[in-house]
Design a protein around this motif. Sequence first.
Motif, mmCIF file in Angstrom:
data_model
loop_
_atom_site.group_PDB
_atom_site.id
_atom_site.type_symbol
_atom_site.label_atom_id
_atom_site.label_comp_id
_atom_site.label_asym_id
_atom_site.label_seq_id
_atom_site.Cartn_x
_atom_site.Cartn_y
_atom_site.Cartn_z
ATOM 1 N N ALA A 1 34.456 58.426 45.495
ATOM 2 C CA ALA A 1 33.618 58.527 44.292
ATOM 3 C C ALA A 1 34.484 58.648 43.041
ATOM 4 N N SER A 2 35.488 59.507 43.083
ATOM 5 C CA SER A 2 36.350 59.716 41.923
ATOM 6 C C SER A 2 37.117 58.453 41.566
ATOM 7 N N THR A 3 37.578 57.728 42.583
ATOM 8 C CA THR A 3 38.316 56.496 42.333
ATOM 9 C C THR A 3 37.437 55.451 41.676
ATOM 10 N N LEU A 4 36.220 55.261 42.182
ATOM 11 C CA LEU A 4 35.319 54.270 41.606
ATOM 12 C C LEU A 4 34.893 54.664 40.192
ATOM 13 N N MET A 5 34.703 55.955 39.951
ATOM 14 C CA MET A 5 34.316 56.392 38.607
ATOM 15 C C MET A 5 35.466 56.261 37.615
ATOM 16 N N ALA A 6 36.684 56.119 38.121
ATOM 17 C CA ALA A 6 37.851 55.975 37.255
ATOM 18 C C ALA A 6 38.084 54.529 36.825
ATOM 19 N N LEU A 7 37.143 53.633 37.144
ATOM 20 C CA LEU A 7 37.294 52.223 36.778
ATOM 21 C C LEU A 7 36.999 51.946 35.305
ATOM 22 N N THR A 8 36.560 52.957 34.563
ATOM 23 C CA THR A 8 36.173 52.762 33.162
ATOM 24 C C THR A 8 37.228 52.045 32.318
ATOM 25 N N PRO A 9 38.537 52.385 32.415
ATOM 26 C CA PRO A 9 39.523 51.678 31.579
ATOM 27 C C PRO A 9 39.568 50.172 31.818
ATOM 28 N N ILE A 10 39.158 49.727 33.004
ATOM 29 C CA ILE A 10 39.123 48.289 33.285
ATOM 30 C C ILE A 10 37.805 47.678 32.809
ATOM 31 N N ILE A 11 36.696 48.367 33.096
ATOM 32 C CA ILE A 11 35.378 47.862 32.712
ATOM 33 C C ILE A 11 35.264 47.716 31.195
ATOM 34 N N ILE A 12 35.905 48.614 30.453
ATOM 35 C CA ILE A 12 35.726 48.659 29.004
ATOM 36 C C ILE A 12 36.479 47.548 28.273
ATOM 37 N N ILE A 13 37.393 46.869 28.936
ATOM 38 C CA ILE A 13 38.225 45.868 28.256
ATOM 39 C C ILE A 13 37.387 44.749 27.641
ATOM 40 N N LEU A 14 36.474 44.151 28.413
ATOM 41 C CA LEU A 14 35.687 43.018 27.906
ATOM 42 C C LEU A 14 34.698 43.420 26.820
ATOM 43 N N PRO A 15 33.883 44.494 27.012
ATOM 44 C CA PRO A 15 32.973 44.875 25.923
ATOM 45 C C PRO A 15 33.695 45.330 24.657
ATOM 46 N N SER A 16 34.900 45.896 24.785
ATOM 47 C CA SER A 16 35.663 46.271 23.594
ATOM 48 C C SER A 16 36.049 45.041 22.790
ATOM 49 N N TRP A 17 36.404 43.978 23.510
ATOM 50 C CA TRP A 17 36.719 42.710 22.816
ATOM 51 C C TRP A 17 35.468 42.146 22.159
ATOM 52 N N TRP A 18 34.351 42.203 22.869
ATOM 53 C CA TRP A 18 33.114 41.621 22.356
ATOM 54 C C TRP A 18 32.567 42.394 21.162
ATOM 55 N N LEU A 19 32.599 43.731 21.231
ATOM 56 C CA LEU A 19 32.009 44.548 20.171
ATOM 57 C C LEU A 19 32.954 44.794 19.008
ATOM 58 N N PHE A 20 34.230 45.066 19.319
ATOM 59 C CA PHE A 20 35.168 45.466 18.272
ATOM 60 C C PHE A 20 36.299 44.470 18.066
ATOM 61 N N ARG A 21 36.253 43.349 18.779
ATOM 62 C CA ARG A 21 37.255 42.295 18.645
ATOM 63 C C ARG A 21 38.669 42.810 18.893
#
Length: 306
Positions: free
Chosen positions: A261-281
Amino acid sequence: MAYLGEFISIGVAFSWTATALLSEFGSKRLGNLTLNVLRMALALLFSLVLFWVVTGSPLPGGATVEAYGWMLLSGLVGYVIGDFCLFQCYIIIGSRYGQLFMTLAPLAAAFMAWMTLDQQMSPMNILAMLVTLAGIGISVLGRGEHHRVSLKLPVSGVCYAIAAAVCQGVGLVLSKVGMDHYVPGAIPEWLVPFSANFIRCLAGIVGFSLLLYFREGFTPLRDALHDRKGMTVATATTIFGPFVGVGFSLMAVQYTSTGIASTLMALTPIIIILPSWWLFRQPITWKAVLGAVISVVGVSLFFLTE
């Protein structure tokens, strides 16, 4: 349902991602302190409703004087100092890099537990820390003049991010100590973390309110209450973060192992890469992606060796 805990854990990772992105936008729109006062107030309100529905009383019992003391201290460290630094780093370096540095939080928690609770650290734990640090280094370090290594991010933002991660880790250990002082059986076991978080939010709203008053006064808070978009962001940030995010993270470990559970919940730094590009360029580079992946691998090694 098979793999229910794993699916919940992945959902929590997406919830943390939404929280980080919303917090970056909200901090820039409303201000760090104003947003945090609103988050604490809304979290307290949502918690009171939850307690009323579950127990018939707006205030759950079971907390001893010692529990209150430890949880208030946890709220001061984790919320007031930790979230202030986290939201400030979002303003300076963005939520994507902020979440990358937050992979240090479980490592800080382990170090704090080793120092205060005599929990041992194995050689594999130390290796996991080094791998996590290497991943962060790959993402944020570059080649400067005359081929020297240089930091690609503002030093102040990095300092805030590291302080946020350390405070979150230390606050987690303080919360664990506080929850151990609850009266067994006084309230449902699954409700204890929500009750503990309620006490932490009490420290949070007092601390943030005092900081806001002495630094800016309450004018920004009054203006924020009339800002419909700002209030929507503050409400969404609270729901995805300290309320739903915490609840489902606790639920996840009921259906799968803590390590998975802890490992899967730690995926945020990877998941956030694409929306950060889309929202904040924010530009996506292969080094940033590689560093995020290595950092998550480091966290995985840490938890999966438990």
